[in-house]
Motif scaffolding. Structure first.
Motif, short mmCIF file in Angstrom:
data_model
loop_
_atom_site.label_atom_id
_atom_site.label_comp_id
_atom_site.label_asym_id
_atom_site.label_seq_id
_atom_site.Cartn_x
_atom_site.Cartn_y
_atom_site.Cartn_z
N ASP A 131 -4.83 -1.40 7.03
CA ASP A 131 -6.27 -1.32 7.26
C ASP A 131 -6.76 -2.70 7.69
OD1 ASP A 131 -6.20 -2.75 4.90
OD2 ASP A 131 -7.28 -1.26 3.72
N CYS A 170 6.35 0.37 7.08
CA CYS A 170 4.97 0.36 7.56
C CYS A 170 4.81 1.53 8.52
CB CYS A 170 4.66 -0.96 8.27
SG CYS A 170 3.02 -1.04 9.02
N THR A 171 3.65 2.20 8.46
CA THR A 171 3.39 3.34 9.35
C THR A 171 2.24 3.04 10.31
OG1 THR A 171 2.04 4.34 7.59
CG2 THR A 171 4.34 5.08 7.80
N ASN A 188 2.16 2.15 3.35
CA ASN A 188 1.99 0.79 3.85
C ASN A 188 1.33 0.73 5.23
OD1 ASN A 188 3.16 -0.39 1.52
ND2 ASN A 188 5.17 0.15 2.29
N ALA A 189 0.45 1.70 5.47
CA ALA A 189 -0.38 1.65 6.68
C ALA A 189 -1.34 0.46 6.55
CB ALA A 189 -1.16 2.94 6.84
N ARG A 246 0.86 -1.18 0.00
CA ARG A 246 0.00 0.00 0.00
C ARG A 246 0.91 1.25 0.00
NH1 ARG A 246 -4.08 0.88 4.22
NH2 ARG A 246 -5.52 1.47 2.55
N ASP A 297 -3.90 2.32 9.56
CA ASP A 297 -4.43 3.35 8.70
C ASP A 297 -5.37 4.25 9.51
OD1 ASP A 297 -5.96 4.82 6.79
OD2 ASP A 297 -5.52 3.30 5.28
N ARG A 298 -5.11 5.57 9.49
CA ARG A 298 -5.91 6.50 10.30
C ARG A 298 -7.38 6.52 9.88
NH1 ARG A 298 -4.27 8.45 15.04
NH2 ARG A 298 -5.76 10.15 14.70
N GLY A 299 -7.66 6.05 8.68
CA GLY A 299 -9.03 6.05 8.22
C GLY A 299 -9.86 4.86 8.68
N GLU A 351 0.92 3.97 -1.53
CA GLU A 351 0.24 5.27 -1.52
C GLU A 351 -0.23 5.66 -0.14
OE1 GLU A 351 -2.90 2.22 -1.58
OE2 GLU A 351 -0.96 2.46 -2.58
N LYS A 352 -0.31 4.68 0.77
CA LYS A 352 -0.69 4.91 2.17
C LYS A 352 0.50 4.68 3.10
CE LYS A 352 -5.23 5.62 1.89
NZ LYS A 352 -5.93 6.79 2.49
N THR A 369 -5.90 -5.54 5.20
CA THR A 369 -4.48 -5.92 5.23
C THR A 369 -4.15 -6.72 6.48
OG1 THR A 369 -3.99 -3.85 4.07
CG2 THR A 369 -2.13 -5.05 5.02
#
Length: 260
Positions: A28, A62-63, A25-26, A20, A66-68, A22-23, A31
């Motif tokens: 979700d 990896c971060t 690699n956060a 991921r 995902d904040r979303g 574009e994110k 994942t």
């Protein structure tokens, strides 16, 4: 699919890539589920004798979560459901050796994965940090995982400084989090080489050694993790306040920091 898994049947090494970019690699919920399924599948695959885990894109390994993502929580004030608890190999009862290759950032929930790997290889531009306290969140599972790998003071400093400070690959090597530092872009190649050596050895001996190494610290780790849900439930700000802090700091960026 947010996860790619490729197995070299000649060497017995599987390369798993968080995909991921574009994110950053956060992770979700999809994942997280894919990671758990991947580790469980490897348990039964005799063709996989060692695993390398990395992230796509080069900007981040990896971060974290995902904040979303919206995670439903139980009404009890004494429990917190964390979708990242089951993303690591050990959480899925995989005792084949796993090497993490870090390019770019590794932060927050990435430590769930770093903490369940046998060792970590990082390229020289990699950085490690834990943003939880900055956004009003308790670093519990992450700090406990890192406390198994780094000196107490280093873990405390990284966990408490939040986004204000990032640990360089060289400092991570000096403190024991990272076992090898490579030139930029070289972490995956180095990890694959090490994994191929390990995979060439008798399987039962390798997996027995993995178990033995983990048994040296498992009792303390298990006891510490048992306190994590209550600490998070007591110390975390309400989600809306976390979001306010996140958006306030550089429009949702990681904020000003210094490396060491």
């Amino acid at each position: 699919m947010a996860l790619r898994a490729e197995t070299d049947h000649g060497t017995g090494v599987a390369l798993v890539t968080l995909d991921r970019p574009e994110k950053l690699n956060a992770i979700d919920l999809a994942t997280a589920a894919e990671l758990g399924a991947c580790w469980r599948a490897f348990r039964y695959d005799e063709g996989v004798r060692a695993v390398v885990l990395t992230g796509a894109g080069g900007r981040a390994f990896c971060t974290g979560i995902d904040r979303g993502v919206e995670v439903a929580q139980p009404p009890s004030p004494y429990a917190v459901d964390d979708p990242l608890i089951a993303i690591g190999p050990k959480a899925n009862d995989l005792w084949k050796p796993v090497i993490v290759a870090v390019e770019g950032m590794a932060c927050g929930g990435a430590f769930y994965l770093l903490g369940e790997a046998e060792f970590v290889i990082a390229s020289e531009e990699a950085t490690f940090f834990d943003p939880h306290t900055t956004y009003g969140m308790v670093s519990a599972y992450e700090a406990i995982s890192m406390a198994q790998r780094m000196p107490f003071g280093e873990v405390a400093r990284m966990s408490l400084m939040g986004t204000a400070e990032r640990v360089t690959a060289r400092r991570a090597y000096e403190t024991g989090l990272v076992s090898e530092v490579t030139p930029a872009g070289g972490a995956v190649e180095a990890a694959l080489r090490a994994a191929a050596v390990i995979a060439s050895y008798p399987t039962a001996a390798v997996q027995g050694t993995v178990r033995a190494v983990w048994s040296a610290k498992e009792a303390a780790r298990t006891q510490a993790l048992a306190h994590a849900p209550q600490l998070i439930a007591l110390g975390n700000l309400a989600p809306e306040r976390q979001t306010e802090l996140f958006e306030k700091r550089d429009g949702g960026g990681r904020g000003a920091y210094r490396s060491r």
